[in-house]
Design a protein around this motif. Structure first.
Motif, short mmCIF file in Angstrom:
data_model
loop_
_atom_site.label_atom_id
_atom_site.label_comp_id
_atom_site.label_asym_id
_atom_site.label_seq_id
_atom_site.Cartn_x
_atom_site.Cartn_y
_atom_site.Cartn_z
N TYR A 32 -4.97 3.78 -4.93
CA TYR A 32 -5.52 4.86 -4.11
C TYR A 32 -6.36 5.79 -4.98
O TYR A 32 -7.46 6.18 -4.62
CB TYR A 32 -4.36 5.64 -3.46
CG TYR A 32 -4.82 6.62 -2.42
CD1 TYR A 32 -4.90 6.26 -1.09
CD2 TYR A 32 -5.18 7.92 -2.77
CE1 TYR A 32 -5.32 7.16 -0.13
CE2 TYR A 32 -5.61 8.83 -1.81
CZ TYR A 32 -5.67 8.45 -0.49
OH TYR A 32 -6.10 9.34 0.46
N VAL A 36 -10.42 6.59 -4.95
CA VAL A 36 -10.91 7.96 -4.81
C VAL A 36 -11.75 8.36 -6.02
O VAL A 36 -12.78 9.02 -5.90
CB VAL A 36 -9.74 8.96 -4.65
CG1 VAL A 36 -10.24 10.39 -4.73
CG2 VAL A 36 -9.05 8.76 -3.32
N ASN A 38 -13.36 6.35 -7.89
CA ASN A 38 -14.53 5.49 -8.02
C ASN A 38 -14.59 4.80 -9.38
O ASN A 38 -15.63 4.72 -10.01
CB ASN A 38 -15.79 6.33 -7.80
CG ASN A 38 -16.89 5.53 -7.15
OD1 ASN A 38 -16.70 4.34 -6.91
ND2 ASN A 38 -18.00 6.16 -6.89
N SER A 152 0.26 14.05 -9.98
CA SER A 152 -0.60 13.54 -8.90
C SER A 152 -1.37 14.65 -8.19
O SER A 152 -2.48 14.44 -7.72
CB SER A 152 0.23 12.74 -7.90
OG SER A 152 1.25 13.53 -7.38
N LEU A 156 -5.31 14.37 -7.90
CA LEU A 156 -6.01 14.29 -6.62
C LEU A 156 -7.11 15.35 -6.57
O LEU A 156 -8.26 15.06 -6.20
CB LEU A 156 -5.02 14.48 -5.47
CG LEU A 156 -5.62 14.29 -4.08
CD1 LEU A 156 -6.01 12.84 -3.85
CD2 LEU A 156 -4.64 14.73 -2.99
N ILE A 160 -11.09 14.48 -6.34
CA ILE A 160 -11.87 14.81 -5.15
C ILE A 160 -12.96 15.83 -5.47
O ILE A 160 -14.08 15.71 -5.01
CB ILE A 160 -10.94 15.34 -4.04
CG1 ILE A 160 -10.06 14.21 -3.52
CG2 ILE A 160 -11.73 15.95 -2.92
CD1 ILE A 160 -9.14 14.63 -2.41
N LEU A 211 -7.65 4.06 2.44
CA LEU A 211 -8.61 5.17 2.36
C LEU A 211 -9.67 5.09 3.44
O LEU A 211 -10.19 6.10 3.91
CB LEU A 211 -9.29 5.17 1.00
CG LEU A 211 -8.74 6.19 0.02
CD1 LEU A 211 -9.08 5.82 -1.39
CD2 LEU A 211 -9.26 7.58 0.35
N ARG A 212 -9.99 3.85 3.82
CA ARG A 212 -11.03 3.65 4.84
C ARG A 212 -10.52 4.06 6.21
O ARG A 212 -11.30 4.47 7.06
CB ARG A 212 -11.41 2.18 4.84
CG ARG A 212 -12.77 1.87 5.38
CD ARG A 212 -13.82 1.91 4.28
NE ARG A 212 -15.08 1.42 4.80
CZ ARG A 212 -15.97 2.19 5.42
NH1 ARG A 212 -15.74 3.46 5.59
NH2 ARG A 212 -17.10 1.67 5.86
N CYS A 214 -7.52 6.20 6.87
CA CYS A 214 -6.69 7.39 7.08
C CYS A 214 -7.38 8.67 6.65
O CYS A 214 -7.98 8.73 5.59
CB CYS A 214 -5.37 7.25 6.35
SG CYS A 214 -4.44 5.85 6.93
N SER A 216 -5.76 11.52 6.02
CA SER A 216 -4.98 12.37 5.13
C SER A 216 -4.42 11.56 3.96
O SER A 216 -4.31 10.33 4.03
CB SER A 216 -3.83 13.03 5.90
OG SER A 216 -2.77 12.11 6.03
N PHE A 217 -4.08 12.27 2.90
CA PHE A 217 -3.59 11.63 1.68
C PHE A 217 -2.33 10.81 1.94
O PHE A 217 -2.27 9.63 1.59
CB PHE A 217 -3.33 12.70 0.62
CG PHE A 217 -2.64 12.17 -0.60
CD1 PHE A 217 -3.34 11.43 -1.54
CD2 PHE A 217 -1.29 12.41 -0.81
CE1 PHE A 217 -2.70 10.93 -2.68
CE2 PHE A 217 -0.65 11.91 -1.94
CZ PHE A 217 -1.36 11.18 -2.87
N TRP A 218 -1.31 11.41 2.54
CA TRP A 218 -0.03 10.72 2.66
C TRP A 218 -0.10 9.53 3.60
O TRP A 218 0.50 8.49 3.35
CB TRP A 218 1.09 11.69 3.08
CG TRP A 218 1.45 12.57 1.92
CD1 TRP A 218 1.13 13.88 1.76
CD2 TRP A 218 2.17 12.20 0.73
NE1 TRP A 218 1.59 14.33 0.55
CE2 TRP A 218 2.23 13.33 -0.11
CE3 TRP A 218 2.76 11.00 0.30
CZ2 TRP A 218 2.86 13.32 -1.34
CZ3 TRP A 218 3.39 10.99 -0.95
CH2 TRP A 218 3.43 12.13 -1.75
#
Lengths: 268, 268
Positions: A32, A36, A38, A152, A156, A160, A211-212, A214, A216-218
């Motif tokens: 994940y 994010v 990349n 984490s 995150l 982002i 990721l494609r 959802c 939200s993160f969780w």
């Protein structure tokens, strides 16, 4: 159905399920952040550097996992320390990747052992996982997930919005180093299951799908783990029933899901 | 009124190039200051020094009496670029939640307080209506308002906005400026607003910081943006042309079109 129950009676099938689950969970969570951030190509390169590690381990009489871990963690730390731009530089990563694969070829040519091991390194040998390996994998998975859980939130944020994170005093290099170390461990574990050539399937595909889909993160993490574990279980079952490689089934299943998600996204 | 930002003798050299060669400015709390200048005048360099992602070569910056690093809690920052999320479905809300207290250790759980704070800034920036859609699918104007919402987290005393109008159409430019002016009204925050074109900001600015040739002048619009003072700053003849309510900065002789293109390209 009967035959599935019979298969579950075998140690090697149960070991495969446990080891596959561990690799899938770790790959999904770490992946994940790979998506994010990349840094997919860096992750891909790390797994192939694992091949050099495995070849070196064979040559010098170490266990394959030790060799892979050693090489990927060192390479991961170098990538992490070299900063953001280099981590996303196709050229720099490509050069490191090719020289390490070259070295791996050299090590293999010097190694006079059983050639079948070469294939196991490349394509994985999920039914050859021993009890000792499972203990090893469990400890490594727990340590990696615990380390990731610790930072984490920072990771995150920095992944982002790197500019804002830097302005708020986070060290992007320190986070990048810590993440690459965790990534190296999870790539090493995944390579035990699906082989070095297909680490991408467990580290990128489920996370990419999560990721494609959802917002939200969780939910994204949960979807990623669900897809990864589901594909591994189904893949192992199909492998048992059809006697075709589990690695093929896992990668094919994930590809089908990915295509479905892409199609759904495009149609909407 | 206390001093919000005090810059004295600021010099910044990057890779052997002297970007800023002596900038002095004294900005009062609650002021709306527009920061202008041609490409390469060092606007973003100045911003990066204020938010502490770049160390000055010489000189001092004080934000409410504190050095940039420690003053980061006073600052809401909207960087120039925000990309890399194009392939994800992460919502604007998820992104702002990640930024909110993103510098803490642990898992990225959102507490109720975090969610309330995120909802507050989304409302304030007028971005609540589309906060649950994928950030990647929002229009340019919507994205900029989400990024503005992010900068409002924690009720900053000073807002640093680096070219928020870039690539927005006139209607969205006006909308964003209106939101910033309202925030200033409601919270009394000091606004540092970097832009290419001063015309959309004429009715909301208190003072102008005009940067060129490594230096800068701060003052009221008619003091700073005059043929005489800008000619001195640029070091060559400059003509300030007024057309109705609007102001254009052009080179007096020679390359009128090029300078006009630098200064007014959003309206060309």
């Amino acid at each position: 159905m009967d035959s599935l129950v019979t298969y579950l009676g075998y140690d090697f099938v149960r070991h495969a399920l446990v080891a596959g689950t561990l690799a899938a969970v770790l790959g999904a969570v770490v992946g994940y952040f790979v998506v994010v951030r990349n840094v997919g190509f860096a992750a891909h390169a790390l797994s192939h550097i694992g091949f050099t590690g495995a070849a070196a381990a064979a040559l010098f009489g170490l266990g394959p996992l030790q060799g892979i871990l050693l090489f990927t963690v060192v390479a991961g730390l170098i990538m992490g320390a070299s900063g953001d731009r280099l981590q996303r530089s196709d050229m720099a990563i490509g050069m490191v990747l090719s020289v390490s694969l070259g070295l791996g070829t050299l090590f293999l040519s010097l190694y006079r052992g059983y050639a079948g091991q070469k294939l196991a390194i490349l394509f994985g040998d999920i039914f050859g996982v021993s009890q000792a390996q499972i203990v090893e994998m469990t400890i490594l998975s727990i340590l990696s997930l615990a380390a990731l859980a610790l930072f984490s939130r920072k990771l995150l944020f920095a992944s982002i919005q790197p500019h804002i994170a830097e302005a708020r005093g986070l060290s992007l290099t320190a986070l990048s180093l810590a993440f690459m170390a965790v990534l190296a461990v999870s790539v090493s574990l995944a390579s035990q299951i699906v082989g070095i050539l297909l680490v991408f399937t467990l580290v990128i595909a489920p996370a990419g799908i999560g990721l494609r889909l959802c917002h939200s993160f969780w939910w994204g993490i949960a979807t990623s783990v669900g897809v990864g574990v589901g594909a591994v279980w189904l893949g192992i079952m199909l492998g048992c029933v059809t006697d075709r490689p589990v690695t093929f089934w896992i990668s094919a299943l994930l590809f089908v899901v990915y295509m479905g998600v892409e199609g759904y996204k495009r149609l909407r | 009124m206390p001093t919000a930002l005090k810059i004295s003798g600021l010099r910044i050299t990057l890779g052997g190039n002297a970007i800023l060669t002596g900038v002095d400015a004294d900005i009062q709390a609650g002021e709306f200051v527009g920061i202008f200048g041609p490409n390469g005048a060092g606007k973003t360099t100045l911003v990066r020094a204020i938010v502490d992602t770049l160390r000055p070569t010489a000189g001092r910056i004080e934000i409410f009496g504190e050095p940039p690093g420690r003053a980061s809690r006073y600052i809401g920052y909207m960087p120039q670029s925000n990309s890399g999320l194009e392939l994800t479905a992460l919502s604007a809300r998820a992104i702002i939640e990640a930024v909110c207290e993103g510098e803490r250790w642990g898992l990225p759980w959102s507490t109720r307080r975090t969610r309330r704070e995120v909802e507050r800034v989304l409302q304030l920036a007028g971005a609540a209506a589309y906060a649950d859609r994928s950030f990647a699918q929002l229009s340019g104007g919507e994205r900029q308002r989400v990024m503005l919402a992010q900068a409002l987290l924690g009720e900053p005393k000073i807002l640093v906005l680096d070219e928020p109008l870039a690539s927005l159409d006139p209607r969205n430019q006006a909308l964003l400026i209106e939101v910033v002016a309202r925030v200033k009204e409601q919270t009394g925050a000091t606004i540092l607003f970097v832009a290419h074109d001063m015309n959309p900001l004429l009715h909301v600015m208190d003072r102008v910081l005009y940067m060129a040739g490594g230096g800068a002048i701060l003052g009221r619009l008619d003091e700073v943006v005059s043929s005489e003072s800008l000619s001195k700053l640029y070091g060559f003849p400059i003509e300030v042309v007024r057309a109705g309510e609007r102001v254009f900065v052009v080179s007096r002789d020679g390359n009128v079109a090029e300078l006009a293109c630098h200064e007014g390209h959003d309206h060309s």
